[in-house]
Design a protein around this motif. Structure first.
Motif, short mmCIF file in Angstrom:
data_model
loop_
_atom_site.label_atom_id
_atom_site.label_comp_id
_atom_site.label_asym_id
_atom_site.label_seq_id
_atom_site.Cartn_x
_atom_site.Cartn_y
_atom_site.Cartn_z
N GLY A 244 -1.30 3.06 -3.25
CA GLY A 244 -1.82 2.09 -4.20
C GLY A 244 -3.33 2.17 -4.35
N SER B 74 2.47 2.88 1.40
CA SER B 74 2.41 2.23 0.08
C SER B 74 0.99 1.80 -0.25
CB SER B 74 3.37 1.03 0.02
OG SER B 74 2.72 -0.21 0.16
N ARG B 75 0.28 1.33 0.77
CA ARG B 75 -1.11 0.90 0.54
C ARG B 75 -2.00 2.11 0.21
NH1 ARG B 75 -3.75 -3.41 -1.38
NH2 ARG B 75 -5.95 -3.17 -0.90
N VAL C 246 1.69 -2.72 -5.48
CA VAL C 246 0.49 -3.16 -4.78
C VAL C 246 -0.39 -3.92 -5.76
CG1 VAL C 246 -1.63 -2.35 -3.66
CG2 VAL C 246 0.58 -1.32 -3.06
N LEU D 225 4.76 0.65 4.89
CA LEU D 225 3.75 -0.27 4.36
C LEU D 225 2.40 0.42 4.26
CD1 LEU D 225 4.72 -3.53 6.29
CD2 LEU D 225 4.89 -3.17 3.83
N ALA E 5 7.05 -7.10 2.41
CA ALA E 5 5.67 -6.91 1.93
C ALA E 5 4.68 -7.62 2.84
CB ALA E 5 5.54 -7.43 0.50
N LEU E 6 3.47 -7.15 2.80
CA LEU E 6 2.35 -7.91 3.35
C LEU E 6 1.69 -8.61 2.16
CD1 LEU E 6 0.88 -5.33 5.88
CD2 LEU E 6 2.35 -7.31 6.34
N HIS F 286 -0.13 -6.87 -0.86
CA HIS F 286 -1.11 -5.95 -0.28
C HIS F 286 -0.48 -4.58 -0.05
CE1 HIS F 286 -4.69 -4.84 2.04
NE2 HIS F 286 -3.87 -4.24 2.87
N ALA F 287 0.74 -4.59 0.41
CA ALA F 287 1.51 -3.37 0.64
C ALA F 287 2.97 -3.77 0.70
CB ALA F 287 1.10 -2.69 1.95
N PHE F 288 3.86 -2.83 0.42
CA PHE F 288 5.29 -3.20 0.44
C PHE F 288 6.12 -1.97 0.76
CE2 PHE F 288 7.12 -1.29 -3.40
CZ PHE F 288 5.97 -0.83 -4.03
N LEU G 246 -4.84 -1.21 6.39
CA LEU G 246 -3.66 -0.35 6.48
C LEU G 246 -3.97 1.11 6.19
CD1 LEU G 246 -0.83 -2.45 4.79
CD2 LEU G 246 -1.07 -1.92 7.21
#
Lengths: 388, 139
Positions: free
Chosen positions: A157, A153-154, B110, A150, B86-87, B64-66, A255
């Motif tokens: 992104g 990924s953030r 995202v 997670l 995911a968040l 938000h994130a996954f 995050l």
């Protein structure tokens, strides 16, 4: 200079108290809610509020307690030694306050064995029910890989970090492992190899993840004046700093930024060194993303620049920032709680005992540990005689 | 499909879980901060305040994130692999973990807008999950 515990005399005081009990022998509230009530009552007793608290002590789970209360402590202590835990906490808190590691520390206890008999379905006898069981486990997050995925990924992104950049961290680390005869994996590794390894929790591949191995370590600490008379050159503790800001990944405030952004500057400031002075970095590599975040948060590169920082291989042999020279959790060993190995390798490098992988002229080394799911951060700055 | 792990109900969160029986997404609110508190607590982790109440959420948010799980997080999820955890940032300001369902894992990104859906739990509660919404809706 010798250390005398008597120097702590009068350096700290208990300023607030609370307790709860009932003639029935039972309390309605229990678990985290009861702990929270006691903390609030003791703070009110002291004329303080939660925002004043920067030290959290708990017999077993200071991280979950702080998360619940919204505290981001810079001093944390989960020492759990049975009934005397809280006397030990006072001892530790006095030392911490006297040393300036925190200003307001709180320890709290709640246990409700009688009331628990009426709550048979609620689970175990302690801290029920588990917040993670209630808010994360039903969704099937694979732990711990999923939590780090997670975060990755953030970061991708927001900052455009690429899988290739993360993979380079594993590649550089493997190059060090090749020079460690005790490393689990020593074969050459390429970015393509990492990207070709199966996904575990996308975007993390198998080779973005640490090993699962047996392992053990120990570290001995003594006073500086005694240390100089012993068999090996001392590795002086120049600076330390700690902070945690969540326990569950769904509660991590940002995050892409860990609490190493607090612990690192604190440790560097105490040591009087800057990231540019660091000859060796031992950065907890549970996953490639962990190292990338720590490089940014400890100040080795700006936030968001970690991917570009690592992609030229500067963490590897011959690079500008030798990192995880034992081969790390990614290629050397990772039994579960890897932090001891960071300290051991840092000391060996400071002493010049690292054999083929010895880095020339290591006088300042940083060992940075990460616990939980990017939750609990602690930075230790070590130095040889020249840095002292 | 194997039944999911049933989340326990903490006393603080009983209103949240009770509302899921009517497929309502409720959020605990701190009146002092005028912001949601999630997960529910006996106090607001921002201000320490205890003046808390409950409001229904719109059920809209963004990823938000996954992560796409290629190994199940627990045995009850084995048949669902690969699946997305995911968040979700709800538009009210709370962040919660959930699944993104109703689209190929490769389409999740995202920032993607999502809306709440529900998956029944054996005890009559329902688990909030999220589906693509807005311009991302419709596979």
């Amino acid at each position: 200079m010798s250390y005398d515990p008597a120097e702590l005399r009068g350096k700290a005081a208990i300023v607030g108290v609370a307790d709860a009990a009932s003639p029935s022998g039972e309390l309605e509230t229990y678990g985290r809610a009861l702990e929270a009530a006691m903390v609030m009552e003791a703070l009110a007793d002291a004329g303080l509020s939660l925002s004043d608290v920067d030290g959290v002590l708990n017999a077993g789970d200071s991280m979950g307690l702080a998360e619940y209360l919204g505290i981001r402590p810079r001093y944390t202590d989960s020492t759990s030694v049975g009934g005397s835990s809280f006397e030990v906490h006072i001892e530790h808190a006095v030392a911490a306050v006297a040393a300036g590691l925190c200003e307001v520390a709180v320890t709290v206890y709640a246990q409700t064995p009688r009331g628990d008999r009426r709550r048979p379905a609620a689970g175990g006898p302690w801290r029920r029910p588990g917040a993670m069981l209630e808010w994360e486990a039903p969704y099937g997050l694979l732990m711990p890989m999923g939590a780090y995925a997670l975060a990755a990924s953030r970061h991708m992104g927001v900052y455009g970090t690429t899988p290739e950049q993360l993979a380079q961290i594993a590649v550089s680390t493997r190059q060090w492992a090749a020079m460690n005869p005790r490393a689990r994996y020593r074969d050459p590794l390429t970015v393509a190899d990492v990207l070709a390894s199966p996904y575990v929790a996308e975007p993390l591949h198998l080779l973005d993840c640490c090993l699962v191995t047996d392992g053990a370590g120990a570290v001995v600490v003594t006073r500086a004046d005694r240390a100089r008379d012993l068999a090996k050159p001392p590795a002086y503790v120049l600076g330390v700093g700690s902070c945690h800001d969540h326990a569950m990944i769904s509660e991590m405030p940002d995050l892409t930024t860990t609490a190493a952004a607090v612990s690192g500057p604190a440790a560097f400031s105490m040591a009087g060194v800057k990231p540019g002075d660091v000859d060796l970095l031992m950065a907890y590599d549970s996953f490639t993303i962990t190292v990338l975040l720590l490089l940014e948060d400890l100040g080795f590169c700006p936030k968001g620049e970690g991917g570009r920082f690592v992609e030229d291989g500067k963490l590897g042999p011959g690079g500008a920032l030798p990192t995880n020279t034992n081969g790390g959790g990614l290629s050397y060993t990772h039994p579960g709680m890897y932090g001891i190995f960071l300290l051991v390798e840092a000391v060996r490098q400071l002493r010049g005992e690292a054999g083929d992988r010895q880095v020339d002229g290591v006088d300042v080394a940083v060992a940075h540990g990460s616990g939980g799911v990017l939750s609990s951060m602690s930075t230790v700055v070590l130095g040889g005689e020249g840095a002292r | 499909m194997t039944a999911r792990l049933e989340p326990p109900v903490s006393p603080e969160a009983a209103p949240f879980w009770d509302a899921t029986r009517q497929r309502q997404l409720m959020l605990q609110w701190c009146r002092a901060c005028d912001l949601p508190v999630h997960h529910p607590r006996v106090l607001c982790p921002r201000c320490g305040g205890t003046d808390l109440d409950w409001r229904e959420a719109a059920g809209r948010g963004r990823v938000h994130a996954f992560t796409v799980l290629h190994r199940p997080g627990n045995p009850t999820m084995a048949e669902r692999v690969p699946y997305v955890v995911a968040l979700i940032d709800l538009e009210e300001g709370a962040r919660m973990m959930s699944n993104v369902v109703g689209c190929e894992p490769g389409r999740v990104a995202v920032g993607m807008p999502v809306r709440v859906g529900w998956e029944d739990l054996p005890d009559g509660r329902a688990l909030p999950v999220f589906e693509p919404a807005g311009e991302a809706a419709g596979d």
